[in-house]
Design a protein around this motif. Structure first.
Motif, PDB file in Angstrom:
ATOM      1  N   ALA A  96       0.834  -1.204   0.000  1.00 14.07           N
ATOM      2  CA  ALA A  96       0.000   0.000   0.000  1.00 14.07           C
ATOM      3  C   ALA A  96       0.868   1.253   0.000  1.00 14.07           C
ATOM      4  N   PHE A  97       1.917   1.255   0.828  1.00 15.88           N
ATOM      5  CA  PHE A  97       2.833   2.392   0.852  1.00 15.88           C
ATOM      6  C   PHE A  97       3.397   2.647  -0.547  1.00 15.88           C
ATOM      7  N   SER A  98       3.847   1.582  -1.189  1.00 15.84           N
ATOM      8  CA  SER A  98       4.446   1.704  -2.509  1.00 15.84           C
ATOM      9  C   SER A  98       3.454   2.261  -3.521  1.00 15.84           C
ATOM     10  N   PHE A  99       2.236   1.751  -3.479  1.00 16.28           N
ATOM     11  CA  PHE A  99       1.204   2.204  -4.429  1.00 16.28           C
ATOM     12  C   PHE A  99       0.874   3.680  -4.204  1.00 16.28           C
ATOM     13  N   LEU A 100       0.634   4.052  -2.954  1.00 17.01           N
ATOM     14  CA  LEU A 100       0.196   5.418  -2.661  1.00 17.01           C
ATOM     15  C   LEU A 100       1.307   6.443  -2.878  1.00 17.01           C
ATOM     16  N   SER A 101       2.561   6.060  -2.607  1.00 24.63           N
ATOM     17  CA  SER A 101       3.651   7.018  -2.787  1.00 24.63           C
ATOM     18  C   SER A 101       3.881   7.353  -4.251  1.00 24.63           C
ATOM     19  N   SER A 102       3.454   6.454  -5.150  1.00 25.09           N
ATOM     20  CA  SER A 102       3.631   6.704  -6.581  1.00 25.09           C
ATOM     21  C   SER A 102       2.366   7.241  -7.235  1.00 25.09           C
ATOM     22  N   THR A 103       1.366   7.578  -6.403  1.00 32.49           N
ATOM     23  CA  THR A 103       0.101   8.103  -6.924  1.00 32.49           C
ATOM     24  C   THR A 103       0.116   9.616  -6.846  1.00 32.49           C
ATOM     25  N   ALA A 104       0.232  10.263  -7.989  1.00 35.65           N
ATOM     26  CA  ALA A 104       0.368  11.714  -8.016  1.00 35.65           C
ATOM     27  C   ALA A 104      -0.964  12.433  -7.831  1.00 35.65           C
ATOM     28  N   SER A 105      -2.042  11.883  -8.335  1.00 33.71           N
ATOM     29  CA  SER A 105      -3.331  12.583  -8.299  1.00 33.71           C
ATOM     30  C   SER A 105      -4.011  12.424  -6.953  1.00 33.71           C
ATOM     31  N   GLU A 106      -5.032  13.251  -6.725  1.00 35.33           N
ATOM     32  CA  GLU A 106      -5.754  13.197  -5.463  1.00 35.33           C
ATOM     33  C   GLU A 106      -6.674  11.988  -5.387  1.00 35.33           C
ATOM     34  N   SER A 107      -7.017  11.403  -6.524  1.00 30.29           N
ATOM     35  CA  SER A 107      -7.898  10.233  -6.530  1.00 30.29           C
ATOM     36  C   SER A 107      -7.207   9.094  -7.267  1.00 30.29           C
ATOM     37  N   PHE A 108      -7.658   7.872  -7.004  1.00 26.61           N
ATOM     38  CA  PHE A 108      -7.119   6.717  -7.688  1.00 26.61           C
ATOM     39  C   PHE A 108      -8.179   5.624  -7.720  1.00 26.61           C
ATOM     40  N   GLU A 109      -7.968   4.648  -8.569  1.00 30.55           N
ATOM     41  CA  GLU A 109      -8.914   3.554  -8.708  1.00 30.55           C
ATOM     42  C   GLU A 109      -8.745   2.582  -7.541  1.00 30.55           C
ATOM     43  N   LEU A 110      -9.810   2.427  -6.739  1.00 29.05           N
ATOM     44  CA  LEU A 110      -9.733   1.531  -5.597  1.00 29.05           C
ATOM     45  C   LEU A 110      -9.459   0.092  -6.031  1.00 29.05           C
ATOM     46  N   LYS A 111      -9.969  -0.271  -7.209  1.00 26.85           N
ATOM     47  CA  LYS A 111      -9.765  -1.638  -7.690  1.00 26.85           C
ATOM     48  C   LYS A 111      -8.283  -1.902  -7.915  1.00 26.85           C
ATOM     49  N   GLU A 112      -7.597  -0.919  -8.527  1.00 26.07           N
ATOM     50  CA  GLU A 112      -6.160  -1.067  -8.758  1.00 26.07           C
ATOM     51  C   GLU A 112      -5.407  -1.145  -7.433  1.00 26.07           C
ATOM     52  N   PHE A 113      -5.829  -0.302  -6.480  1.00 27.91           N
ATOM     53  CA  PHE A 113      -5.202  -0.291  -5.161  1.00 27.91           C
ATOM     54  C   PHE A 113      -5.360  -1.650  -4.479  1.00 27.91           C
ATOM     55  N   GLU A 114      -6.582  -2.188  -4.519  1.00 30.97           N
ATOM     56  CA  GLU A 114      -6.846  -3.459  -3.849  1.00 30.97           C
ATOM     57  C   GLU A 114      -6.063  -4.605  -4.497  1.00 30.97           C
ATOM     58  N   GLU A 115      -5.965  -4.566  -5.820  1.00 33.99           N
ATOM     59  CA  GLU A 115      -5.190  -5.607  -6.499  1.00 33.99           C
ATOM     60  C   GLU A 115      -3.718  -5.527  -6.126  1.00 33.99           C
ATOM     61  N   ALA A 116      -3.213  -4.290  -6.021  1.00 34.58           N
ATOM     62  CA  ALA A 116      -1.796  -4.096  -5.684  1.00 34.58           C
ATOM     63  C   ALA A 116      -1.484  -4.551  -4.267  1.00 34.58           C
TER      64      ALA A 116
END
Length: 792
Positions: A96-116
């Motif tokens: 989760a840390f890795s995914f969120l630290s590379s997310t530049a925008s204020e929103s992201f796809e929860l599905k992608e986050f959950e898969e990661a």
């Protein structure tokens, strides 16, 4: 677990215990204000102020201590997943840390986050058991050979690759069970350290000077700069500044500011090496150079050499010249050489602007009063003076109308902060001292805390790299740039380099030099770069040493001196030609050799060179009289002694075997005058011992007499700086001078800086004190390598 009521009720300690932290961890956390603030905020954000189970609590603690600062906006979402146990393992949290630290925008796809993050992926114990069985099957040979000495972490890693979301506790339990099933009970042999296989010795042991096994990862295999982000990522939150009376300041560049910066720099990496010219640079600065110059070089960027010359009383032209020279010697080429004093006008104008914006004031407290008020978190009596009054007084300071020590300009920060570096730091002070670079134009000088971050910004530095003791200054660094609306570089701290058996403090080094405890800043016993250079250490060996240590934030970077010596030997063993020198000469007369006869023998400069390469050899005269080391002769022989003794033979290296036939004693029958021996020109005698020697070419010409200086550790203790009486720890044998050593004639033309291996004795360099009449050699390092044996 017992906790005193007055300590737990309504305090952070109570919160931390409620989420399952053990009492020791909770109390240690409270000792760190930053972590306390972070964890308290996380607990409230997660809505678990009334408590939660330990598993969730440990994950929340990890969020508080390791969460990427640039992704604070997404933290509530992550906490929701933790509290609902959708994210329940450390592996998922790291993902989760890795995914969120590379997310530049204020929103992201929860599905992608959950898969990661493996949300919803259930790994049964049967799945884990199957993976463990597969790993054991593939590694059975190694496990049976090494038994319980097998690296369990490697086995764990193999399972993790197959099942990244498996519960690590179950993985560990099943691996332990499988090991027991396969190997049975531990034996005494399992608890012994594995013995290293002895490698076959070469025919001539003197040719082998470096350990068979290299415990240091080769420098060329490391890329320590991968940890640093690229300049275009500099829009993320750098750090959080916690205030006592207003919301947290999350410092970052706006897109507009970053775009302008990238346009000015063409997107290149810009770093700086900013030494203060108040002394000579030491080996800790070698690491700082490697980090800043090295990152710029690795990324195709630019690195400034910037003199931090804000204190004219301590700075000298000598130090400025030395720094420029030593940076070049270390192999670094600055993009540009600048001085903080180059920016005095801009710094002054920004200080005026700081006052105008209500963020600075002129103060009249003495240094003692400032210290007392800071300790008590009390505001200065002049903190709230009118802006117009501070502007007028600051102008008077600039014009020299106020006495030195009667006024300072202080930044109006936060006197109630938990960070002492926000207690209204001094921005300017009065000093009626000419400046070595800017002359007498100014009588007010900016402080480091004020000037450093602003000049970083003015020079468009992308990566402001410094050691960990500056970490608490991050808040002040970013606060100042924020209130002045200036571009904000990316700050990253790394552990400073400390080496055992020496001192690194410039104050202590200056004391040693000034009070003649050593022979100047370039004394070979010091860890100054000038001292190491004079001792014969190469810049490439120093850089290999620094590179091997790496760039980490682990604040335990006290490195054993033997590790540096390892890298020195590694290089000198390849590059230093060999020669023969006798330190403590003992005369040997070879009675069956004709008087006056001199034979020129071939001696190897490079042990592994081809015999067809004439440059790999030098001529050594062999005559009726030779000199050997006093330590290579004993009156009484023993089985474990391979030197010369009455009636015993040894081989003179590159020459012939000799046998001791007589010992001539002085009148007192104690001291030895000379040894008499016979040599075997057929070389049929095969003695075990091999010793070095120097010949007396003829009766008219003595061997080349030289002075040898043997240097050792300057201090006996590993950490002398921690001792109350650190001067008493100076090693009295740190410098031993031998004035009557003999060398082979080929050394006569050696020049200052030339390096050699004196066979069986060590590595040496010609010192600058040498004259045409007398050569002086400094011992760089001994031949023996303790580091490769200890691996520490």
């Amino acid at each position: 677990m017992e906790v005193k009521e007055e300590e737990s009720s309504g305090t952070p300690l109570e919160l931390f215990l409620k989420i399952g932290l053990d009492e020791r961890t909770a109390r240690n956390t409270i000792a760190n204000n930053k972590v306390t603030n972070n964890l308290t905020a996380v607990i409230h954000e997660a809505g678990v102020t009334e408590g939660c189970n330990r598993t969730i609590g440990n994950l929340l603690y990890t969020v508080a201590t390791k969460y990427p600062a640039n992704a604070v906006i997404h933290r509530p979402t992550l906490l929701g997943y933790i509290v609902s146990t959708k994210i329940k393992t450390p592996a998922q949290l790291e993902a989760a840390f890795s995914f969120l630290s590379s997310t530049a925008s204020e929103s992201f796809e929860l599905k992608e986050f959950e898969e990661a993050c493996g949300v919803g992926v259930d790994v049964s114990e049967e799945d884990i058991e199957q993976a463990v069985n597969e790993v054991f099957k593939q590694n059975k040979g190694s496990i049976l050979e090494l038994r319980y000495r097998i690296n369990v972490g490697d086995l764990f890693g193999h399972v993790r690759k197959r099942l990244p979301w498996a519960d690590p506790r179950i993985v560990k339990k099943l691996i332990d069970a499988k090991l027991y099933e396969l190997l049975g009970e531990r034996t005494a042999a399992d608890n012994e350290k594995p013995s290293k296989q002895k490698k076959e010795k070469p025919a001539k042991v003197e040719d082998k000077k470096v350990a068979d096994e290299n415990p240091v990862q080769p420098a060329e295999d490391l890329n320590p700069f991968l940890i640093f982000p690229n300049p275009e990522e500099n829009f993320k939150v750098h750090t959080e500044v916690f205030f006592s009376n207003r919301p947290v300041l999350r410092c970052c560049n706006t897109k507009e500011v970053l775009d302008k910066h990238l346009k000015r720099t063409s997107g290149k990496v810009y770093t700086r090496f900013p030494p203060e010219p108040n002394g000579y640079l030491h080996i800790g600065h070698a690491k700082a150079m490697f980090v800043s110059f090295g990152l710029a070089k690795e990324r195709g960027g630019c690195c400034y050499l910037r003199y931090d010359d804000t204190n004219p009383e301590a700075e000298k032209k000598e130090y400025i010249d030395h720094i420029e020279e030593i940076v070049e010697w270390m192999g670094w080429k600055p993009f540009k050489i600048t001085y903080t004093s180059d920016y005095f006008q801009e710094l002054y104008e920004l200080a005026v602007e700081l006052i105008r914006r209500g963020h600075a004031y002129v103060d009249h407290q003495t240094p003692e009063e400032i210290k007392e008020y800071r300790e008590k978190k009390m505001d200065s009596p002049w903190r709230d003076r009118p802006i117009s009054e501070s502007l007028e007084l600051f102008e008077e300071m600039r014009r020299g109308m106020i006495e030195e020590g009667k006024a300072t300009l202080r930044m109006k920060q936060d006197m109630q902060s938990d960070n002492g570096n926000m207690y209204d730091l001094i921005a300017y002070r009065i000093k009626f001292t000419p400046h070595p670079h800017s002359g007498d134009k100014w009588c007010i000088y900016p402080s480091y805390d004020y000037a450093h971050c602003i000049v970083d910004s003015l020079e468009d530095i992308t990566h402001s790299l410094c050691t960990l003791e500056f970490e608490t200054r991050r808040a002040s660094y970013y606060w100042l740039l924020d209130v002045l609306d200036l571009y904000q570089p990316y700050v990253w701290e790394y552990s400073r380099l400390n080496v055992t058996n020496t001192v690194m403090s410039k104050r202590k080094l200056n004391f040693l030099v000034t009070n003649k405890h050593v022979d100047g800043w370039d004394d070979p016993r010091l860890m100054t770069l000038a001292g190491l250079k004079r001792r014969g250490v190469t810049s490439t060996a120093i850089n290999a040493f620094v590179r091997g240590i790496g760039i980490t934030r682990s604040d335990c970077s006290t490195i054993r001196l033997e590790r540096l010596e390892y890298h020195i030997r590694e290089e000198l063993n390849r590059t230093a030609p060999r020669t023969m020198v006798v330190m403590q000469p003992l005369k040997v007369v070879i009675s069956n050799l004709e008087s006056g006869l001199v034979m020129d023998l071939d001696a190897k400069k490079w042990p592994d060179a081809s015999t067809e390469d004439s440059s790999a050899f030098y001529k050594v005269p062999f005559s009726r009289v030779v000199y050997i080391e006093q330590s290579d002769f004993r009156m009484k022989d023993s089985k474990d002694y391979y030197g010369l003794a009455p009636g015993k033979s040894v081989l003179l290296r590159y020459a012939f075997p000799i046998k001791c036939t007589e010992v001539v004693l002085a009148d007192d029958n104690k001291s030895i005058v000379e040894i008499r021996a016979e040599y075997d020109p057929s070389k049929k005698t095969k003695p075990k011992g091999v010793i070095h020697w120097v010949a007396e070419p003829s009766r008219e010409v003595d061997p080349l007499s030289i002075e040898v200086r043997l240097f050792d550790k300057l201090f006996n203790s590993e950490n002398p700086a921690e001792l109350e009486d650190w001067l008493a720890d100076v090693n009295p044998q740190s410098r031993v001078v031998i004035s009557g050593a003999y060398a082979v004639p080929s050394l006569r033309d050696a020049a200052a800086g030339d390096r050699f291996q004196f066979e069986r004795l060590g590595y040496f360099v010609v010192d600058k004190d040498s004259t045409p009449e007398r050569l002086v050699f400094n011992r760089t390092v001994t031949l023996r390598d303790n580091y490769s044996k200890s691996g520490k």
